[in-house]
Design a protein around this motif. Structure first.
Motif, PDB file in Angstrom:
ATOM      1  N   LEU A 118       6.561 -42.598  10.691  1.00 25.40           N
ATOM      2  CA  LEU A 118       6.341 -43.194   9.375  1.00 25.40           C
ATOM      3  C   LEU A 118       6.243 -42.138   8.289  1.00 25.40           C
ATOM      4  CD1 LEU A 118       3.575 -45.821  10.254  1.00 25.40           C
ATOM      5  CD2 LEU A 118       5.999 -46.287   9.798  1.00 25.40           C
ATOM      6  N   LEU A 119       6.772 -42.465   7.121  1.00 26.94           N
ATOM      7  CA  LEU A 119       6.471 -41.714   5.914  1.00 26.94           C
ATOM      8  C   LEU A 119       5.102 -42.158   5.417  1.00 26.94           C
ATOM      9  CD1 LEU A 119       9.932 -42.019   4.113  1.00 26.94           C
ATOM     10  CD2 LEU A 119       8.980 -39.940   5.121  1.00 26.94           C
ATOM     11  N   THR A 120       4.618 -41.570   4.352  1.00 30.87           N
ATOM     12  CA  THR A 120       3.345 -42.019   3.799  1.00 30.87           C
ATOM     13  C   THR A 120       3.555 -43.287   2.988  1.00 30.87           C
ATOM     14  OG1 THR A 120       3.462 -40.905   1.649  1.00 30.87           O
ATOM     15  CG2 THR A 120       2.722 -39.585   3.538  1.00 30.87           C
ATOM     16  N   TRP A 121       2.457 -44.005   2.741  1.00 31.42           N
ATOM     17  CA  TRP A 121       2.558 -45.206   1.921  1.00 31.42           C
ATOM     18  C   TRP A 121       3.072 -44.851   0.532  1.00 31.42           C
ATOM     19  CZ3 TRP A 121       3.666 -49.798   1.076  1.00 31.42           C
ATOM     20  CH2 TRP A 121       3.353 -50.426  -0.153  1.00 31.42           C
ATOM     21  N   SER A 122       2.654 -43.722  -0.031  1.00 25.70           N
ATOM     22  CA  SER A 122       3.125 -43.323  -1.360  1.00 25.70           C
ATOM     23  C   SER A 122       4.637 -43.108  -1.360  1.00 25.70           C
ATOM     24  CB  SER A 122       2.410 -42.060  -1.831  1.00 25.70           C
ATOM     25  OG  SER A 122       1.033 -42.295  -2.018  1.00 25.70           O
ATOM     26  N   HIS A 123       5.188 -42.600  -0.250  1.00 24.01           N
ATOM     27  CA  HIS A 123       6.648 -42.477  -0.136  1.00 24.01           C
ATOM     28  C   HIS A 123       7.305 -43.858  -0.156  1.00 24.01           C
ATOM     29  CE1 HIS A 123       5.843 -38.347   1.353  1.00 24.01           C
ATOM     30  NE2 HIS A 123       7.067 -38.097   0.966  1.00 24.01           N
ATOM     31  N   TYR A 124       6.776 -44.780   0.657  1.00 23.91           N
ATOM     32  CA  TYR A 124       7.382 -46.117   0.716  1.00 23.91           C
ATOM     33  C   TYR A 124       7.274 -46.826  -0.637  1.00 23.91           C
ATOM     34  CZ  TYR A 124       7.836 -45.739   5.768  1.00 23.91           C
ATOM     35  OH  TYR A 124       8.202 -45.332   7.029  1.00 23.91           O
ATOM     36  N   ARG A 125       6.129 -46.674  -1.301  1.00 21.63           N
ATOM     37  CA  ARG A 125       5.953 -47.300  -2.612  1.00 21.63           C
ATOM     38  C   ARG A 125       6.988 -46.760  -3.595  1.00 21.63           C
ATOM     39  NH1 ARG A 125       0.306 -46.308  -5.512  1.00 21.63           N
ATOM     40  NH2 ARG A 125       1.305 -44.301  -5.874  1.00 21.63           N
ATOM     41  N   THR A 126       7.295 -45.474  -3.484  1.00 21.08           N
ATOM     42  CA  THR A 126       8.313 -44.875  -4.346  1.00 21.08           C
ATOM     43  C   THR A 126       9.704 -45.390  -3.991  1.00 21.08           C
ATOM     44  OG1 THR A 126       6.961 -42.875  -4.551  1.00 21.08           O
ATOM     45  CG2 THR A 126       9.286 -42.678  -5.123  1.00 21.08           C
ATOM     46  N   LEU A 127       9.977 -45.548  -2.697  1.00 17.57           N
ATOM     47  CA  LEU A 127      11.288 -46.042  -2.248  1.00 17.57           C
ATOM     48  C   LEU A 127      11.558 -47.477  -2.699  1.00 17.57           C
ATOM     49  CD1 LEU A 127      11.310 -44.576   1.374  1.00 17.57           C
ATOM     50  CD2 LEU A 127      12.955 -44.011  -0.427  1.00 17.57           C
ATOM     51  N   LEU A 128      10.506 -48.244  -2.954  1.00 18.10           N
ATOM     52  CA  LEU A 128      10.685 -49.627  -3.383  1.00 18.10           C
ATOM     53  C   LEU A 128      11.427 -49.729  -4.713  1.00 18.10           C
ATOM     54  CD1 LEU A 128       7.186 -51.219  -2.533  1.00 18.10           C
ATOM     55  CD2 LEU A 128       9.285 -51.266  -1.169  1.00 18.10           C
ATOM     56  N   GLN A 129      11.455 -48.634  -5.479  1.00 19.70           N
ATOM     57  CA  GLN A 129      12.174 -48.638  -6.755  1.00 19.70           C
ATOM     58  C   GLN A 129      13.685 -48.720  -6.564  1.00 19.70           C
ATOM     59  OE1 GLN A 129      11.180 -45.034  -8.891  1.00 19.70           O
ATOM     60  NE2 GLN A 129       9.148 -45.022  -7.979  1.00 19.70           N
ATOM     61  N   VAL A 130      14.169 -48.281  -5.393  1.00 21.57           N
ATOM     62  CA  VAL A 130      15.616 -48.151  -5.163  1.00 21.57           C
ATOM     63  C   VAL A 130      16.172 -49.474  -4.654  1.00 21.57           C
ATOM     64  CG1 VAL A 130      17.406 -46.807  -4.006  1.00 21.57           C
ATOM     65  CG2 VAL A 130      15.222 -45.731  -4.584  1.00 21.57           C
ATOM     66  N   GLU A 131      16.970 -50.133  -5.466  1.00 21.44           N
ATOM     67  CA  GLU A 131      17.503 -51.452  -5.090  1.00 21.44           C
ATOM     68  C   GLU A 131      18.702 -51.337  -4.151  1.00 21.44           C
ATOM     69  OE1 GLU A 131      18.244 -53.824  -8.509  1.00 21.44           O
ATOM     70  OE2 GLU A 131      16.184 -53.670  -9.269  1.00 21.44           O
ATOM     71  N   ASP A 132      19.467 -50.279  -4.275  1.00 21.99           N
ATOM     72  CA  ASP A 132      20.635 -50.049  -3.422  1.00 21.99           C
ATOM     73  C   ASP A 132      20.158 -49.677  -2.019  1.00 21.99           C
ATOM     74  OD1 ASP A 132      22.811 -49.010  -2.048  1.00 21.99           O
ATOM     75  OD2 ASP A 132      23.639 -47.962  -3.777  1.00 21.99           O
ATOM     76  N   THR A 134      21.711 -48.779   0.717  1.00 23.06           N
ATOM     77  CA  THR A 134      22.318 -47.575   1.284  1.00 23.06           C
ATOM     78  C   THR A 134      21.648 -46.326   0.731  1.00 23.06           C
ATOM     79  OG1 THR A 134      24.451 -48.724   1.485  1.00 23.06           O
ATOM     80  CG2 THR A 134      24.474 -46.316   1.622  1.00 23.06           C
ATOM     81  N   ALA A 135      21.428 -46.320  -0.579  1.00 22.58           N
ATOM     82  CA  ALA A 135      20.759 -45.178  -1.218  1.00 22.58           C
ATOM     83  C   ALA A 135      19.317 -45.068  -0.739  1.00 22.58           C
ATOM     84  CB  ALA A 135      20.799 -45.324  -2.735  1.00 22.58           C
ATOM     85  N   ARG A 136      18.632 -46.216  -0.650  1.00 26.03           N
ATOM     86  CA  ARG A 136      17.227 -46.211  -0.202  1.00 26.03           C
ATOM     87  C   ARG A 136      17.106 -45.662   1.216  1.00 26.03           C
ATOM     88  NH1 ARG A 136      16.140 -51.196  -1.224  1.00 26.03           N
ATOM     89  NH2 ARG A 136      16.484 -52.000   0.870  1.00 26.03           N
ATOM     90  N   ASP A 137      17.995 -46.094   2.109  1.00 25.38           N
ATOM     91  CA  ASP A 137      17.962 -45.602   3.493  1.00 25.38           C
ATOM     92  C   ASP A 137      18.213 -44.095   3.543  1.00 25.38           C
ATOM     93  OD1 ASP A 137      17.483 -48.165   4.343  1.00 25.38           O
ATOM     94  OD2 ASP A 137      19.544 -48.554   5.001  1.00 25.38           O
ATOM     95  N   TRP A 138      19.116 -43.625   2.679  1.00 26.65           N
ATOM     96  CA  TRP A 138      19.427 -42.194   2.647  1.00 26.65           C
ATOM     97  C   TRP A 138      18.213 -41.395   2.170  1.00 26.65           C
ATOM     98  CZ3 TRP A 138      19.646 -38.245  -0.954  1.00 26.65           C
ATOM     99  CH2 TRP A 138      20.337 -37.079  -0.564  1.00 26.65           C
ATOM    100  N   TYR A 139      17.581 -41.849   1.084  1.00 24.28           N
ATOM    101  CA  TYR A 139      16.385 -41.173   0.572  1.00 24.28           C
ATOM    102  C   TYR A 139      15.267 -41.163   1.628  1.00 24.28           C
ATOM    103  CZ  TYR A 139      18.094 -40.991  -4.276  1.00 24.28           C
ATOM    104  OH  TYR A 139      18.799 -40.721  -5.424  1.00 24.28           O
ATOM    105  N   GLU A 140      15.123 -42.283   2.331  1.00 21.04           N
ATOM    106  CA  GLU A 140      14.091 -42.366   3.367  1.00 21.04           C
ATOM    107  C   GLU A 140      14.360 -41.348   4.481  1.00 21.04           C
ATOM    108  OE1 GLU A 140      12.210 -45.616   6.541  1.00 21.04           O
ATOM    109  OE2 GLU A 140      13.966 -46.132   5.322  1.00 21.04           O
ATOM    110  N   LYS A 141      15.617 -41.276   4.921  1.00 20.71           N
ATOM    111  CA  LYS A 141      15.997 -40.350   5.995  1.00 20.71           C
ATOM    112  C   LYS A 141      15.797 -38.897   5.550  1.00 20.71           C
ATOM    113  CE  LYS A 141      20.061 -39.145   8.812  1.00 20.71           C
ATOM    114  NZ  LYS A 141      20.380 -37.833   8.188  1.00 20.71           N
ATOM    115  N   GLU A 142      16.249 -38.564   4.356  1.00 21.51           N
ATOM    116  CA  GLU A 142      16.117 -37.195   3.858  1.00 21.51           C
ATOM    117  C   GLU A 142      14.651 -36.814   3.658  1.00 21.51           C
ATOM    118  OE1 GLU A 142      18.652 -34.741   3.060  1.00 21.51           O
ATOM    119  OE2 GLU A 142      19.606 -36.127   4.466  1.00 21.51           O
ATOM    120  N   ALA A 143      13.859 -37.754   3.135  1.00 21.68           N
ATOM    121  CA  ALA A 143      12.431 -37.475   2.909  1.00 21.68           C
ATOM    122  C   ALA A 143      11.736 -37.151   4.221  1.00 21.68           C
ATOM    123  CB  ALA A 143      11.761 -38.667   2.233  1.00 21.68           C
ATOM    124  N   ALA A 144      12.108 -37.873   5.285  1.00 24.47           N
ATOM    125  CA  ALA A 144      11.498 -37.637   6.599  1.00 24.47           C
ATOM    126  C   ALA A 144      11.977 -36.320   7.205  1.00 24.47           C
ATOM    127  CB  ALA A 144      11.809 -38.795   7.532  1.00 24.47           C
TER     128      ALA A 144
END
Length: 361
Positions: A118-132, A134-144
């Motif tokens: 898991l990423l942190t909750w603050s990471h997930y809360r930030t990812l919620l801004q990304v509507e795309d 594909t882009a959201r999954d990429w940011y999540e993968k790179e952040a981890a």
């Protein structure tokens, strides 16, 4: 005994190996303990928020008019939970939990039956801004994989880093620029302690010592006393009050309520010269206070931005458009003037420096 591997308690115990450098050993023990504590608290926090979102989503299905019913459910839950558990259960946060569940319904279920890291909750809360997605999954993968801090993730989303990487002919150049611009965000070892989301989850008060320098703290402490002693209706409300937006956490240095003016007074201290961004930030605070805190019968909130720059102390009053006449006719009677505020800041700076000179003797 140089190694205690095999003791079987947890990663902190299992990974420790004694060396001849006691200070280095202590640092590794403390840092690994902090990381283990953060990981444990974060896992439960993410699980809690997902479960709250799941429960809200389940309740939403009962309503005939789902949007109106869901909004009413969240409003009532926010009021009841805040009353019983304190901070962290605003309507905005509950909507974030709901969105988190809707976007990540299977986050705790994988093909192997084990939860993914898991990423942190603050990471997930930030990812919620990304509507795309594909882009959201990429940011999540790179952040981890790249262990991005929350601030690094936010900056990369705001700067459209994913889309720039896709379009560039020179990915290395874009990536190196990103790493250079976010390097300061990646070195904060006290991020766990300072994180207001973690503090709220554990029922702790945010520690303002981490968000104020000694000089700032001294000025704010004495400004608080100065306003209270003016005898013009000031009641102290909060110091370093946490304000959360979709993209960032902010702290308002001082908050008062003036019972003569019947309005909130917000004060923010800057250690560098005041910029348009500082004034815009105060305007945001004012809008949020008027929307969330202002009651029927209250006058509009007023903000004061103070600058304690070495060369020039400045005070700027901030009122939202349309309230200028109210400021001129009424507010000014009960607010300290710019000259009084400058003089108070200068006095506190002089006292602070004199005290530090004495301590050196």
């Amino acid at each position: 005994m140089d190694s205690i591997i095999g003791i079987g308690q947890n990663d902190v115990m299992n990974s420790f190996t004694k060396t001849d450098d006691i200070l280095s050993d202590m640092k590794r023990i403390i840092e690994s303990s902090q990381k283990e504590a953060y990981r444990a608290v974060n896992t439960i926090l993410v699980q809690r928020n997902w479960l709250i979102g799941y429960r809200i989503a389940s309740e939403e299905l009962k309503g005939e008019n789902r949007a109106d019913y869901g909004a009413e459910v969240i409003k009532n839950l926010s009021s009841a939970l805040t009353k019983e558990f304190g901070k962290g259960y605003t309507k905005s946060n509950l909507y974030s939990f709901y969105s988190f569940y809707k976007i990540y319904p299977d986050i705790f279920h994988t093909v192997s039956g084990k939860s993914a890291p898991l990423l942190t909750w603050s990471h997930y809360r930030t990812l919620l801004q990304v509507e795309d997605k594909t882009a959201r999954d990429w940011y999540e993968k790179e952040a981890a994989e790249q262990t991005w801090s929350v601030r690094t993730l936010q900056r990369n989303i705001s700067s459209q880093y994913y889309y720039r990487i896709l379009q560039t002919q020179n990915k290395g150049l874009v990536e190196n620029e990103m790493k250079r611009l976010t390097s300061d965000y990646q070195t904060d070892k006290l991020e766990f302690i300072k994180n207001p989301v973690i503090a709220e989850f554990l029922g702790l008060s945010s520690n303002s010592d981490f968000t104020e320098s000694e000089l700032e703290s001294s000025i704010l402490t004495n400004l608080q006393k100065f306003l209270m002693e003016l005898g013009k209706g000031y009641a102290f409300v909060a110091r370093q009050q946490h304000i959360h937006t979709e993209k960032q956490d902010y702290f308002i240095d001082l908050v008062f309520y003036n019972y003569i003016l019947k309005c909130f007074v917000l004060i923010d201290l800057k250690t560098e010269k005041i910029t348009h961004q500082d004034v815009g930030q105060m305007d945001m605070y004012i809008r949020m206070y008027d929307e969330l805190k202002r009651s029927d019968g209250d006058n509009p909130t007023i903000g004061i931005v103070l600058c304690s720059d070495t060369d020039e102390d400045i005070a700027r009053f901030s009122v939202m458009h349309g309230n200028e006449q109210l400021f001129a006719s009424k507010y000014k009677l009960y607010l300290p003037s710019e000259e009084e505020l400058r003089a108070e800041i200068e006095t506190q700076k002089a006292m602070f420096y004199l005290q530090h000179e004495k301590d050196k003797e």
